[in-house]
Write an enzyme that holds these catalytic residues in place. Structure first.
Site, mmCIF file in Angstrom:
data_model
loop_
_atom_site.group_PDB
_atom_site.id
_atom_site.type_symbol
_atom_site.label_atom_id
_atom_site.label_comp_id
_atom_site.label_asym_id
_atom_site.label_seq_id
_atom_site.Cartn_x
_atom_site.Cartn_y
_atom_site.Cartn_z
ATOM 1 N N MET A 1 -27.158 -48.458 -38.604
ATOM 2 C CA MET A 1 -27.241 -47.199 -37.871
ATOM 3 C C MET A 1 -28.652 -47.027 -37.310
ATOM 4 O O MET A 1 -29.424 -46.180 -37.759
ATOM 5 C CB MET A 1 -26.872 -46.038 -38.785
ATOM 6 C CG MET A 1 -25.416 -45.978 -39.158
ATOM 7 S SD MET A 1 -24.354 -45.516 -37.743
ATOM 8 C CE MET A 1 -23.761 -47.124 -37.214
ATOM 9 N N HIS A 2 -28.992 -47.858 -36.324
ATOM 10 C CA HIS A 2 -30.345 -47.849 -35.763
ATOM 11 C C HIS A 2 -30.741 -46.454 -35.281
ATOM 12 O O HIS A 2 -31.741 -45.882 -35.723
ATOM 13 C CB HIS A 2 -30.436 -48.841 -34.600
ATOM 14 C CG HIS A 2 -30.199 -50.260 -34.986
ATOM 15 N ND1 HIS A 2 -31.108 -50.993 -35.713
ATOM 16 C CD2 HIS A 2 -29.155 -51.089 -34.740
ATOM 17 C CE1 HIS A 2 -30.638 -52.216 -35.897
ATOM 18 N NE2 HIS A 2 -29.461 -52.302 -35.317
ATOM 19 N N ASP A 3 -29.964 -45.903 -34.360
ATOM 20 C CA ASP A 3 -30.366 -44.658 -33.704
ATOM 21 C C ASP A 3 -30.339 -43.457 -34.643
ATOM 22 O O ASP A 3 -31.095 -42.498 -34.461
ATOM 23 C CB ASP A 3 -29.468 -44.390 -32.493
ATOM 24 C CG ASP A 3 -29.681 -45.399 -31.382
ATOM 25 O OD1 ASP A 3 -30.763 -46.027 -31.358
ATOM 26 O OD2 ASP A 3 -28.780 -45.565 -30.548
#
Length: 306
Positions: free
Chosen positions: A234-236
């Site tokens: 879940m980068h963002d």
């Protein structure tokens, strides 16, 4: 709980962007004032369509402005290979009549900032083209920006080239301008976002949570930053998590420069952790994440959604 932090979100949806938008909308500590779109994961026409679809899905009354279609100086290189051709493969959104504002993103950001009673927080989870355009055309707006929290960069390896992270590599000239701007910057790069894994057990519980959980579960099945069997990154979502739960992150003040010239290194964020360059720090760089705490927060914030 009363929302206390007014934010503007610049995004390029993108599957993990959808999760970040959900958190920005439904975390009770946040008040999302404006969404702007930028070309990145897919074209700006597609990122705008995707963002409007999400707002319609949640019946959210948040204005949206379409932003830059290309990087400042380079052709767009997208990430459809990660997010699918549409940018949000895996869920059939219903038709709607929503339209973006009749002005470009950087002007919409300017208008919100200049009319706000106090400086606001910008959150950028795509390439930094819109933020650079804002600073180029309206440098006086910098005084109205409390801080910029961004997902981008890396102190080590990249995910687009050997050394460069995607959001920075797509528009290195924009990123270089932003890091030189004097804004207070919090950088959530791959050093923490690669740790931000939602486990298979977590993912399998999403459909029973609510309709948002069902939608995200469908999208995550088509997300190529991990898999449903091993977990997805879940980068963002890390940028939103820092706003609400900064204690989950270990930050260090560093000088960060963006390479724009190298044949193999353009888009690399040079993060001077040890101070070897003798330059003053221009960013707070996230280097570690409390993964269990992050997952707990994600479960909590998704539960606030319908």
């Amino acid at each position: 709980m009363t929302a206390s932090l007014h934010i503007i979100l610049d995004t390029d949806p993108g599957i993990d962007d959808a999760a970040a938008i959900a958190a920005a909308l439904f975390a009770p500590q946040l008040d999302l004032q404006l969404i702007t779109t930028v070309a990145g994961n897919v074209s700006v026409e597609k990122t705008t369509r995707n963002a409007l679809q999400l707002l319609h899905f949640w019946d959210a009354d948040v204005p949206l402005a379409q932003g830059a279609a290309t990087p400042l100086l380079r052709p767009l290189r997208d990430a459809a290979y990660v997010h699918g051709e549409s940018g949000m493969e895996g869920y059939d959104f219903v038709d709607h009549q929503r339209q973006p504002l009749a002005k470009p993103a950087f002007i919409a950001i300017r208008d919100v900032l200049m009319n706000a009673p106090e400086p606001m927080t910008l959150v950028a989870i795509g390439p930094l083209t819109n933020i650079a355009l804002l600073l180029m055309h309206y440098p006086e707006c910098a005084c109205n920006i409390r801080r910029l929290v961004l997902m981008g960069g890396s102190a080590g390896r990249g995910n687009f080239t050997p050394n460069a992270e995607f959001n920075i590599a797509v528009d290195p000239e924009a990123a270089a301008l932003v890091f030189r701007s004097g804004l207070e910057i919090v950088m959530c790069g791959l050093d923490v976002t690669n740790q931000a894994m939602l486990s298979p057990d977590f993912l399998n519980k999403l459909p029973a949570l609510n309709r948002t959980g069902k939608m995200l579960h469908s999208l995550f099945n088509h997300y190529r930053s991990g898999s449903m069997r091993t977990g997805v990154r879940m980068h963002d979502l890390c940028a939103i998590a820092w706003l609400v739960r900064p204690e989950l992150f270990t930050l260090q003040s560093c000088f960060v420069a963006v390479e724009t010239q190298g044949e193999y290194t353009a888009g690399t964020t040079v993060v001077d952790i040890e101070g070897r360059l003798g330059q003053p720090a221009n960013a707070q760089v996230a280097l570690a994440l409390d993964v269990d705490g992050f997952r707990q927060w994600v479960a909590e914030v998704f539960a606030y959604a319908p």
